[in-house]
Write a protein that holds these residues in place. Structure first.
Motif, PDB file in Angstrom:
ATOM      1  N   GLN A   1       1.435   7.635   7.696  1.00  0.00           N
ATOM      2  CA  GLN A   1       0.795   8.658   6.871  1.00  0.00           C
ATOM      3  C   GLN A   1       1.294   8.589   5.432  1.00  0.00           C
ATOM      4  O   GLN A   1       0.515   8.739   4.480  1.00  0.00           O
ATOM      5  CB  GLN A   1       1.063  10.054   7.452  1.00  0.00           C
ATOM      6  CG  GLN A   1       0.410  10.296   8.807  1.00  0.00           C
ATOM      7  CD  GLN A   1       0.532  11.742   9.252  1.00  0.00           C
ATOM      8  OE1 GLN A   1       0.401  12.664   8.450  1.00  0.00           O
ATOM      9  NE2 GLN A   1       0.790  11.946  10.533  1.00  0.00           N
TER      10      GLN A   1
ATOM     11  N   PHE B   1      -0.305   5.434   3.695  1.00  0.00           N
ATOM     12  CA  PHE B   1      -1.723   5.579   3.366  1.00  0.00           C
ATOM     13  C   PHE B   1      -1.957   6.648   2.308  1.00  0.00           C
ATOM     14  O   PHE B   1      -2.903   6.550   1.523  1.00  0.00           O
ATOM     15  CB  PHE B   1      -2.540   5.855   4.626  1.00  0.00           C
ATOM     16  CG  PHE B   1      -2.934   4.603   5.359  1.00  0.00           C
ATOM     17  CD1 PHE B   1      -4.099   3.937   5.035  1.00  0.00           C
ATOM     18  CD2 PHE B   1      -2.115   4.080   6.352  1.00  0.00           C
ATOM     19  CE1 PHE B   1      -4.458   2.771   5.688  1.00  0.00           C
ATOM     20  CE2 PHE B   1      -2.468   2.917   7.005  1.00  0.00           C
ATOM     21  CZ  PHE B   1      -3.638   2.252   6.680  1.00  0.00           C
ATOM     22  N   TYR B   2      -1.113   7.660   2.279  1.00  0.00           N
ATOM     23  CA  TYR B   2      -1.253   8.666   1.230  1.00  0.00           C
ATOM     24  C   TYR B   2      -1.018   8.023  -0.136  1.00  0.00           C
ATOM     25  O   TYR B   2      -1.787   8.244  -1.082  1.00  0.00           O
ATOM     26  CB  TYR B   2      -0.266   9.817   1.438  1.00  0.00           C
ATOM     27  CG  TYR B   2      -0.475  10.945   0.458  1.00  0.00           C
ATOM     28  CD1 TYR B   2      -1.256  12.051   0.786  1.00  0.00           C
ATOM     29  CD2 TYR B   2       0.088  10.907  -0.818  1.00  0.00           C
ATOM     30  CE1 TYR B   2      -1.464  13.086  -0.118  1.00  0.00           C
ATOM     31  CE2 TYR B   2      -0.119  11.930  -1.732  1.00  0.00           C
ATOM     32  CZ  TYR B   2      -0.897  13.015  -1.372  1.00  0.00           C
ATOM     33  OH  TYR B   2      -1.102  14.010  -2.285  1.00  0.00           O
TER      34      TYR B   2
ATOM     35  N   LEU C   1      -1.287   4.842  -0.965  1.00  0.00           N
ATOM     36  CA  LEU C   1      -2.387   3.921  -1.252  1.00  0.00           C
ATOM     37  C   LEU C   1      -3.633   4.674  -1.709  1.00  0.00           C
ATOM     38  O   LEU C   1      -4.338   4.246  -2.634  1.00  0.00           O
ATOM     39  CB  LEU C   1      -2.709   3.076  -0.018  1.00  0.00           C
ATOM     40  CG  LEU C   1      -1.653   2.043   0.387  1.00  0.00           C
ATOM     41  CD1 LEU C   1      -2.003   1.430   1.737  1.00  0.00           C
ATOM     42  CD2 LEU C   1      -1.521   0.953  -0.670  1.00  0.00           C
ATOM     43  N   ASP C   2      -3.913   5.801  -1.064  1.00  0.00           N
ATOM     44  CA  ASP C   2      -5.073   6.615  -1.457  1.00  0.00           C
ATOM     45  C   ASP C   2      -4.903   7.154  -2.876  1.00  0.00           C
ATOM     46  O   ASP C   2      -5.877   7.213  -3.649  1.00  0.00           O
ATOM     47  CB  ASP C   2      -5.274   7.767  -0.472  1.00  0.00           C
ATOM     48  CG  ASP C   2      -5.817   7.308   0.866  1.00  0.00           C
ATOM     49  OD1 ASP C   2      -6.316   6.168   0.946  1.00  0.00           O
ATOM     50  OD2 ASP C   2      -5.730   8.081   1.848  1.00  0.00           O
ATOM     51  N   VAL C   3      -3.689   7.558  -3.222  1.00  0.00           N
ATOM     52  CA  VAL C   3      -3.433   8.043  -4.582  1.00  0.00           C
ATOM     53  C   VAL C   3      -3.696   6.935  -5.595  1.00  0.00           C
ATOM     54  O   VAL C   3      -4.378   7.146  -6.609  1.00  0.00           O
ATOM     55  CB  VAL C   3      -1.983   8.551  -4.725  1.00  0.00           C
ATOM     56  CG1 VAL C   3      -1.635   8.764  -6.204  1.00  0.00           C
ATOM     57  CG2 VAL C   3      -1.799   9.846  -3.959  1.00  0.00           C
TER      58      VAL C   3
ATOM     59  N   GLU D   1      -5.605   4.336  -5.296  1.00  0.00           N
ATOM     60  CA  GLU D   1      -7.042   4.055  -5.372  1.00  0.00           C
ATOM     61  C   GLU D   1      -7.770   5.139  -6.172  1.00  0.00           C
ATOM     62  O   GLU D   1      -8.637   4.844  -6.994  1.00  0.00           O
ATOM     63  CB  GLU D   1      -7.625   3.955  -3.967  1.00  0.00           C
ATOM     64  CG  GLU D   1      -9.112   3.621  -3.952  1.00  0.00           C
ATOM     65  CD  GLU D   1      -9.669   3.475  -2.555  1.00  0.00           C
ATOM     66  OE1 GLU D   1     -10.858   3.169  -2.408  1.00  0.00           O
ATOM     67  OE2 GLU D   1      -8.898   3.680  -1.580  1.00  0.00           O
ATOM     68  N   GLU D   2      -7.403   6.383  -5.939  1.00  0.00           N
ATOM     69  CA  GLU D   2      -8.040   7.489  -6.649  1.00  0.00           C
ATOM     70  C   GLU D   2      -7.739   7.432  -8.148  1.00  0.00           C
ATOM     71  O   GLU D   2      -8.617   7.727  -8.976  1.00  0.00           O
ATOM     72  CB  GLU D   2      -7.550   8.821  -6.067  1.00  0.00           C
ATOM     73  CG  GLU D   2      -8.100  10.058  -6.755  1.00  0.00           C
ATOM     74  CD  GLU D   2      -9.598  10.236  -6.563  1.00  0.00           C
ATOM     75  OE1 GLU D   2     -10.209  10.904  -7.408  1.00  0.00           O
ATOM     76  OE2 GLU D   2     -10.139   9.695  -5.576  1.00  0.00           O
TER      77      GLU D   2
ATOM     78  N   TYR E   1       0.729  -4.018   2.613  1.00  0.00           N
ATOM     79  CA  TYR E   1      -0.592  -3.428   2.500  1.00  0.00           C
ATOM     80  C   TYR E   1      -1.337  -3.903   1.260  1.00  0.00           C
ATOM     81  O   TYR E   1      -2.564  -3.909   1.233  1.00  0.00           O
ATOM     82  CB  TYR E   1      -0.485  -1.900   2.470  1.00  0.00           C
ATOM     83  CG  TYR E   1      -0.192  -1.261   3.803  1.00  0.00           C
ATOM     84  CD1 TYR E   1      -1.169  -0.560   4.492  1.00  0.00           C
ATOM     85  CD2 TYR E   1       1.068  -1.360   4.380  1.00  0.00           C
ATOM     86  CE1 TYR E   1      -0.903   0.034   5.717  1.00  0.00           C
ATOM     87  CE2 TYR E   1       1.337  -0.776   5.604  1.00  0.00           C
ATOM     88  CZ  TYR E   1       0.359  -0.077   6.260  1.00  0.00           C
ATOM     89  OH  TYR E   1       0.623   0.494   7.475  1.00  0.00           O
TER      90      TYR E   1
ATOM     91  N   CYS F   1      -5.586  -5.164  -1.116  1.00  0.00           N
ATOM     92  CA  CYS F   1      -6.015  -4.185  -2.118  1.00  0.00           C
ATOM     93  C   CYS F   1      -6.649  -4.906  -3.297  1.00  0.00           C
ATOM     94  O   CYS F   1      -5.934  -5.523  -4.109  1.00  0.00           O
ATOM     95  CB  CYS F   1      -4.832  -3.345  -2.589  1.00  0.00           C
ATOM     96  SG  CYS F   1      -4.198  -2.200  -1.361  1.00  0.00           S
TER      97      CYS F   1
END
Length: 333
Positions: free
Chosen positions: A60, A63-64, A66-68, A70-71, A95, A99
């Motif tokens: 978690q 991925f959090y 990585l999501d940040v 990307e955003e 990871y 990307c």
């Protein structure tokens, strides 16, 4: 509990699509894999107790972050360079191989032995040579301390410090903001650390901390106060808070199990100029294969048009042969 820990590791490898027989020997500094297994023993992925985490908490966190990243590309554009401070066994770094847009990832840790043990897990795979990238990608691991400043990290786009700061001694913790926000000056930095208030929800927790190497664990108020001091020292940044890991559908009043701070660099902030040196020791440097199309725009258009013209001409010729009653063997162009 040991089985739960191994299942957590297997879950991560399947998620990455990178099953291997890599060494999982435990390290000593900011060792996220050791913490992951300790988390499992405390019940974060167990089927008993009041707290259940699925996916495992370390997944978690990864991925959090990585999501940040990307955003934040919507705000800052492509984040081409990343440094993971306290990278330990380099689990998170893997990871970034998938990307798009990321061209170089640095990992920094004080434990040279653990970097050397895991360096091979980051090398290009056979698949990387069969289906080459169309943009460069490199991974480089540095042996060094966050108390030191290395010129190669200046103005790296993104910084991650996942479950790192609680391992730092007071003098290192004091220097940490200067290293990250004064020298590196990333566009975005993500820092995660345990939420002390959540410990009481962990089954069989005896304390005082979740991991033997933790020098401290902060409540939400303590962590937020520290982050706000950082922003006061480095006003080119703003900070927002969140977290991962909680039982049920909503976070309990004790908050997330791992608390997270996301620092954004303000628009038009000027970069400080540093005269640094390359003080870190490079443990490994993997350069992934990629192909570069060096044709001009006109050449690309000409080649594309030529391909379709030949295809149309060949199809027309084959149709004429069929009309004449001759046997035709289809050939792909």
């Amino acid at each position: 509990d040991d089985v739960d820990g191994q299942l957590g590791i297997l879950y991560e490898d399947i998620t990455l699509g990178l099953l291997s027989d890599e060494d999982t020997t435990l390290g000593l500094h900011a060792d996220d894999e050791q913490e992951d297994e300790d988390d499992e023993v405390l019940g974060e992925n167990a089927e008993y107790g009041d707290v259940l985490f699925e996916p495992p908490l370390f997944i978690q966190r990864y991925f959090y972050v990585l999501d940040v990243f990307e955003e934040k590309e919507k705000k800052f554009g492509k984040l081409k360079t990343v440094v993971d401070l306290g990278c330990s066994e380099c689990k998170f770094i893997k990871y970034f191989r998938n990307c798009p847009g990321v061209e170089k990832v640095y990992g920094v840790d004080v434990d040279k032995e653990i970097l050397e043990r895991n360096a091979g897990t980051l090398k290009p795979l056979v698949a990387d040579y069969l289906g080459e990238r169309n943009e460069p990608f490199e991974i480089e691991l540095f042996h060094g301390s966050i108390a030191d400043i290395d010129s190669r990290l200046s103005q790296v786009d993104a910084v991650s410090a996942i479950e790192l700061i609680e391992h730092l001694y007071p003098d290192e913790l004091d220097i940490f903001p200067k290293t990250v926000f004064g020298f590196i000056q990333p566009k975005v930095a993500v820092i995660t650390t345990p939420n002390k208030e959540h410990n009481q929800l962990l089954p069989n927790f005896t304390g005082p901390f979740r991991h033997w190497d933790h020098k401290f664990e902060w409540t939400r108020a303590e962590f937020e106060a520290w982050c706000h001091v950082v922003v006061e020292q480095y006003p080119d940044y703003e900070v927002k808070f969140s977290g991962v890991g909680f039982p049920g559908d909503t976070p309990p009043q004790e908050g997330f199990c791992s608390q997270i701070a996301v620092f954004d660099r303000l628009p038009n902030a000027e970069y400080r100029q540093w005269r640094g040196e390359e003080v870190f020791e490079s443990v490994v440097h993997h350069v992934y294969p990629y192909s570069v199309d060096e044709r001009s725009f006109e050449e690309k258009v000409f080649d594309e048009a030529s391909y379709y013209i030949r295809t149309i001409a060949m199809n027309k010729m084959l149709n004429n042969l069929e009309l004449d009653g001759e046997e035709v063997i289809p050939v792909d162009i």
